[in-house]
Design a protein around this motif. Structure first.
Motif, PDB file in Angstrom:
ATOM      1  N   LYS A 199       1.176  -2.790   2.226  1.00  0.00           N
ATOM      2  CA  LYS A 199       2.165  -3.935   2.203  1.00  0.00           C
ATOM      3  C   LYS A 199       2.755  -3.577   0.642  1.00  0.00           C
ATOM      4  CE  LYS A 199      -0.197  -7.247   5.050  1.00  0.00           C
ATOM      5  NZ  LYS A 199      -0.834  -8.435   5.478  1.00  0.00           N
ATOM      6  N   LYS A 200       4.006  -4.184   0.639  1.00  0.00           N
ATOM      7  CA  LYS A 200       4.878  -4.065  -0.714  1.00  0.00           C
ATOM      8  C   LYS A 200       5.360  -5.468  -1.081  1.00  0.00           C
ATOM      9  CE  LYS A 200       6.639   0.319   1.018  1.00  0.00           C
ATOM     10  NZ  LYS A 200       7.843   1.185   1.179  1.00  0.00           N
ATOM     11  N   LEU A 201       5.489  -5.506  -2.488  1.00  0.00           N
ATOM     12  CA  LEU A 201       6.010  -6.778  -3.372  1.00  0.00           C
ATOM     13  C   LEU A 201       6.878  -6.668  -4.241  1.00  0.00           C
ATOM     14  CD1 LEU A 201       5.427 -10.205  -3.693  1.00  0.00           C
ATOM     15  CD2 LEU A 201       3.097  -9.139  -5.001  1.00  0.00           C
ATOM     16  N   VAL A 232      -7.442 -10.943   2.397  1.00  0.00           N
ATOM     17  CA  VAL A 232      -8.649 -10.433   1.475  1.00  0.00           C
ATOM     18  C   VAL A 232      -8.762  -8.794   1.945  1.00  0.00           C
ATOM     19  CG1 VAL A 232     -10.846 -10.903   0.760  1.00  0.00           C
ATOM     20  CG2 VAL A 232      -9.621 -12.942   1.159  1.00  0.00           C
ATOM     21  N   GLY A 233      -8.864  -8.342   0.968  1.00  0.00           N
ATOM     22  CA  GLY A 233      -9.117  -6.795   1.030  1.00  0.00           C
ATOM     23  C   GLY A 233      -7.851  -5.928   0.961  1.00  0.00           C
ATOM     24  N   ASP A 234      -6.764  -6.714   1.190  1.00  0.00           N
ATOM     25  CA  ASP A 234      -5.380  -5.877   1.391  1.00  0.00           C
ATOM     26  C   ASP A 234      -5.073  -5.356   0.025  1.00  0.00           C
ATOM     27  OD1 ASP A 234      -5.049  -6.330   4.071  1.00  0.00           O
ATOM     28  OD2 ASP A 234      -3.323  -7.838   3.572  1.00  0.00           O
ATOM     29  N   GLU A 235      -4.626  -4.054  -0.113  1.00  0.00           N
ATOM     30  CA  GLU A 235      -4.030  -3.416  -1.178  1.00  0.00           C
ATOM     31  C   GLU A 235      -2.454  -3.410  -1.181  1.00  0.00           C
ATOM     32  OE1 GLU A 235      -5.529   0.495  -1.601  1.00  0.00           O
ATOM     33  OE2 GLU A 235      -7.647  -0.077  -1.995  1.00  0.00           O
ATOM     34  N   ILE A 236      -1.783  -4.143  -2.128  1.00  0.00           N
ATOM     35  CA  ILE A 236      -0.432  -4.151  -2.041  1.00  0.00           C
ATOM     36  C   ILE A 236       0.367  -3.503  -3.106  1.00  0.00           C
ATOM     37  CG2 ILE A 236       1.515  -5.854  -2.241  1.00  0.00           C
ATOM     38  CD1 ILE A 236      -0.512  -7.898  -0.858  1.00  0.00           C
ATOM     39  N   GLN A 237       1.156  -2.564  -2.925  1.00  0.00           N
ATOM     40  CA  GLN A 237       2.003  -2.033  -3.840  1.00  0.00           C
ATOM     41  C   GLN A 237       2.994  -2.945  -4.319  1.00  0.00           C
ATOM     42  OE1 GLN A 237       3.547   1.248  -1.316  1.00  0.00           O
ATOM     43  NE2 GLN A 237       2.444   2.482  -2.206  1.00  0.00           N
ATOM     44  N   VAL A 238       3.027  -2.909  -5.795  1.00  0.00           N
ATOM     45  CA  VAL A 238       4.039  -3.659  -6.350  1.00  0.00           C
ATOM     46  C   VAL A 238       5.260  -3.074  -7.289  1.00  0.00           C
ATOM     47  CG1 VAL A 238       4.323  -5.636  -8.066  1.00  0.00           C
ATOM     48  CG2 VAL A 238       2.090  -5.412  -6.964  1.00  0.00           C
ATOM     49  N   PHE A 239       6.255  -3.495  -6.783  1.00  0.00           N
ATOM     50  CA  PHE A 239       7.511  -2.725  -7.222  1.00  0.00           C
ATOM     51  C   PHE A 239       8.397  -3.422  -8.143  1.00  0.00           C
ATOM     52  CE2 PHE A 239       6.572  -0.764  -3.320  1.00  0.00           C
ATOM     53  CZ  PHE A 239       6.799   0.808  -3.249  1.00  0.00           C
ATOM     54  N   THR A 240       9.129  -2.695  -9.116  1.00  0.00           N
ATOM     55  CA  THR A 240      10.018  -3.334 -10.050  1.00  0.00           C
ATOM     56  C   THR A 240      11.347  -3.837  -9.082  1.00  0.00           C
ATOM     57  OG1 THR A 240      11.262  -1.156 -10.453  1.00  0.00           O
ATOM     58  CG2 THR A 240       9.371  -1.833 -12.092  1.00  0.00           C
TER      59      THR A 240
END
Length: 142
Positions: free
Chosen positions: A2-4, A44-52
């Motif tokens: 997932k992305k944020l 819970v447990g999800d890893e999320i990529q965070v972008f500028t």
């Protein structure tokens, strides 16, 4: 994965991302009506990529807790927990989220009130990929 991208007052406002990368921001929330699929809410447990806001991968976070709460129930101990996770006081949290949600919700035909359901996601920083200083924001710590 997932992305944020964190909300900002404009396209250059990366304050929330910087707070996340400093470990000060450990929660995020959004009105439930804006979560149209399971991709919109972490588990819970999800890893999320965070972008500028310019699309650069900045860091990765791990979701540690997820729950729904009515906007009017964000008070007392649970309200303080959410506000701390947002690196804010409870009063500032309420004011900031009315400011950031009210107009857009109204554009969707929804009135932000005490019964508006909010999804809260608590997280921890796993890894940073850029230097937060390059984002040029000063933050305050609560």
């Amino acid at each position: 994965m997932k992305k944020l991208t964190f909300w900002g007052r404009d396209e250059k406002d990366e304050r929330l991302l910087v707070e996340c990368m400093l470990g000060l921001k450990t929660a995020t929330c959004t009105p439930k009506v804006w979560c149209s699929s399971s991709e919109d809410v972490g588990e819970v447990g999800d890893e999320i990529q965070v972008f500028t806001k310019l699309g650069q991968l900045a860091c990765k976070i791990l979701i540690t807790e997820v729950y729904d709460i009515k906007f009017g129930d964000i008070k007392g101990e649970i309200g303080e927990k959410i506000a701390r996770g947002e690196n804010s006081t409870l009063d500032e949290y309420i004011k900031d989220h009315i400011f950031s949600w009210e107009k857009d919700l109204l554009n969707d035909g929804i009135i932000l009130d005490e019964n508006t359901l909010i999804v809260v996601e608590h997280f921890k920083l796993i890894e940073s990929y850029i230097d937060y200083n390059s984002l040029g924001h000063k933050v305050k710590v609560f």
